[in-house]
Design an enzyme around this catalytic site. Sequence first.
Site, PDB file in Angstrom:
ATOM      1  N   LYS A 207       0.863  -1.183   0.000  1.00 44.02           N
ATOM      2  CA  LYS A 207       0.000   0.000   0.000  1.00 44.02           C
ATOM      3  C   LYS A 207       0.893   1.225   0.000  1.00 44.02           C
ATOM      4  O   LYS A 207       1.711   1.413   0.890  1.00 44.02           O
ATOM      5  CB  LYS A 207      -0.901  -0.010   1.233  1.00 44.02           C
ATOM      6  N   LYS A 260      -2.153  -1.594  -3.872  1.00 44.93           N
ATOM      7  CA  LYS A 260      -3.042  -0.426  -3.834  1.00 44.93           C
ATOM      8  C   LYS A 260      -2.227   0.828  -3.997  1.00 44.93           C
ATOM      9  O   LYS A 260      -1.235   0.972  -3.283  1.00 44.93           O
ATOM     10  CB  LYS A 260      -3.759  -0.435  -2.477  1.00 44.93           C
TER      11      LYS A 260
HETATM   12  C1  PBG Z   1      -7.385   3.505   5.591  1.00 46.15           C
HETATM   13  C2  PBG Z   1      -7.641   3.405   4.147  1.00 46.15           C
HETATM   14  C3  PBG Z   1      -7.485   4.370   3.154  1.00 46.15           C
HETATM   15  C4  PBG Z   1      -7.965   3.820   1.978  1.00 46.15           C
HETATM   16  C5  PBG Z   1      -8.367   2.533   2.280  1.00 46.15           C
HETATM   17  N1  PBG Z   1      -8.155   2.292   3.620  1.00 46.15           N
HETATM   18  C6  PBG Z   1      -7.002   5.758   3.243  1.00 46.15           C
HETATM   19  C7  PBG Z   1      -5.599   6.033   3.545  1.00 46.15           C
HETATM   20  O1  PBG Z   1      -4.764   5.148   3.703  1.00 46.15           O
HETATM   21  O2  PBG Z   1      -5.317   7.223   3.703  1.00 46.15           O
HETATM   22  C8  PBG Z   1      -8.027   4.500   0.653  1.00 46.15           C
HETATM   23  C9  PBG Z   1      -9.109   4.026  -0.230  1.00 46.15           C
HETATM   24  C10 PBG Z   1      -9.411   4.900  -1.380  1.00 46.15           C
HETATM   25  O3  PBG Z   1      -8.767   5.940  -1.637  1.00 46.15           O
HETATM   26  O4  PBG Z   1     -10.359   4.544  -2.095  1.00 46.15           O
HETATM   27  N2  PBG Z   1      -6.063   3.528   5.972  1.00 46.15           N
END
Ligand code: PBG
Length: 340
Positions: A207, A260
Site C-alpha cells: 500500500k 493499492k
Molecule cells: C485507511 C484506508 C485508506 C484507503 C483505504 N483504507 C485511506 C488512507 O490510507 O489514507 C483508501 C481508499 C481509497 O482511496 O479509495 N487507511
Amino acid sequence: MGSLRDDITEKEVQVMIQRPRRLRSSSQIRNMVRETRISPDSLIYPMFVAEGENIKEEIKSMPGQYRYSIDRMDECLDELENAGVHAVMFFGIPDHKDETGSGAYDHNGIVQKALRHAKETHPCMYFVADLCMCEYTSHGHCGILNGTEVDNDATLTYLQKIAVAQAEAGADMIAPSDMMDGRVAAIREALDAHGYTNVPIMAYSAKFASSFYGPFRDAADSAPGFGDRKSYQMDFHNRREALKEVLLDVEEGADIVMVKPAACYGDLIREVKDATNVPVAAYSVSGEYSMVKTTAAAGYIDEERIMCEMAVCAYRAGADIYITYFAKELAECMRKGLIG
Ligand code: PBG
C-alpha cells in the site's frame, strides 16, 4: 506488368504466414481467443457506513458514492446483490474519535453494528472489514501515537482488538490497511486465540503513500491532522520493497495480498502475482474513481468504456480480485458482455 520493386513486394506478401489479424476478424473469434476472463464473483465493493438515521448522503468528492446509515444500507446491498456483486468491504464513519480510535474496537462501533445488520439481512453476501484506525483516531493517523511518531508495536495490540471485535460481529474476512510491521502475524494470532481460525486475512501488503486516496479521506474524514503517512505507507518510487512487504505478509499468514492503488501500479500487480502463490487483490482507489467520474461528466471520456478498460487492465496485470467503487456498474457490463 509491375516494376521489379512491385514483384518483390508481392512475393513478400505471399510468404507472410504470420497474420495476427486473422484472430481479430470477428467478435466470435476475438471472444474465443480472449486471454483475460473476468466475472462479478471477483469484485468487492467498498461501502461507507455512518452513525445516524435515515442517511444516504452523497460524498462530494466521489459523485455517485454515498455514506449510508445502517437503516438505509439495505438499499445499497440489494442493488449490489441484484447486479451480481456478492462481496462488500465496510469502512466506518464514527461520530466520536479519540486518541486510541476506540470506536474501531468497541462492540457497538459502527462497523460492528453494520456487520451484524448486514449478515442478518443479506446472509448470502460476503462481508470484509477494513481494519484501520485512521477513521477513528482524533489525530487521523493509522496507529497509536508516541509524541508525533506512530508507535508500531503499541499499535499492534489495538489492531488485534479491532480484528477480534470485527470477527465477533460476523466479519467474513479481515483486511488490515494500516501498514504496521508485523500486523498480519499479530492479527492471525489474536483471531486464532479467539476461535476465528477460519476467518481469512486479506492484507493491504503493498500500500503506497498515494495522492490517489484524496477523495476517500474526504469521504471518511480521515486525513491525518498533522504530517503524512509516509512513515508507514510505501514510497511509490519502490518496486523491490513492495515484494519484500508482500513476501513478509505471506510468511506471517496473509491469505490474500493486495496492491493499492491499482491504476499506475500494474507492474507491481504482475510482479506480486509471479512472486506468490496466493490470490492477489488490486484496489482501484477513490482518486481513480473520481477522475473517471468527473472527466466523464465534463464530456471528455466515455465513463463506461474507461471504467471497463481500467478494470480489465488490472485483471490482465494479474489481479484475481478487484476492489472498486464501480463494482455494480462493472458487474452489469460483464452481464451485457461488454467485457468478460
Ligand atoms: C485507511 C484506508 C485508506 C484507503 C483505504 N483504507 C485511506 C488512507 O490510507 O489514507 C483508501 C481508499 C481509497 O482511496 O479509495 N487507511
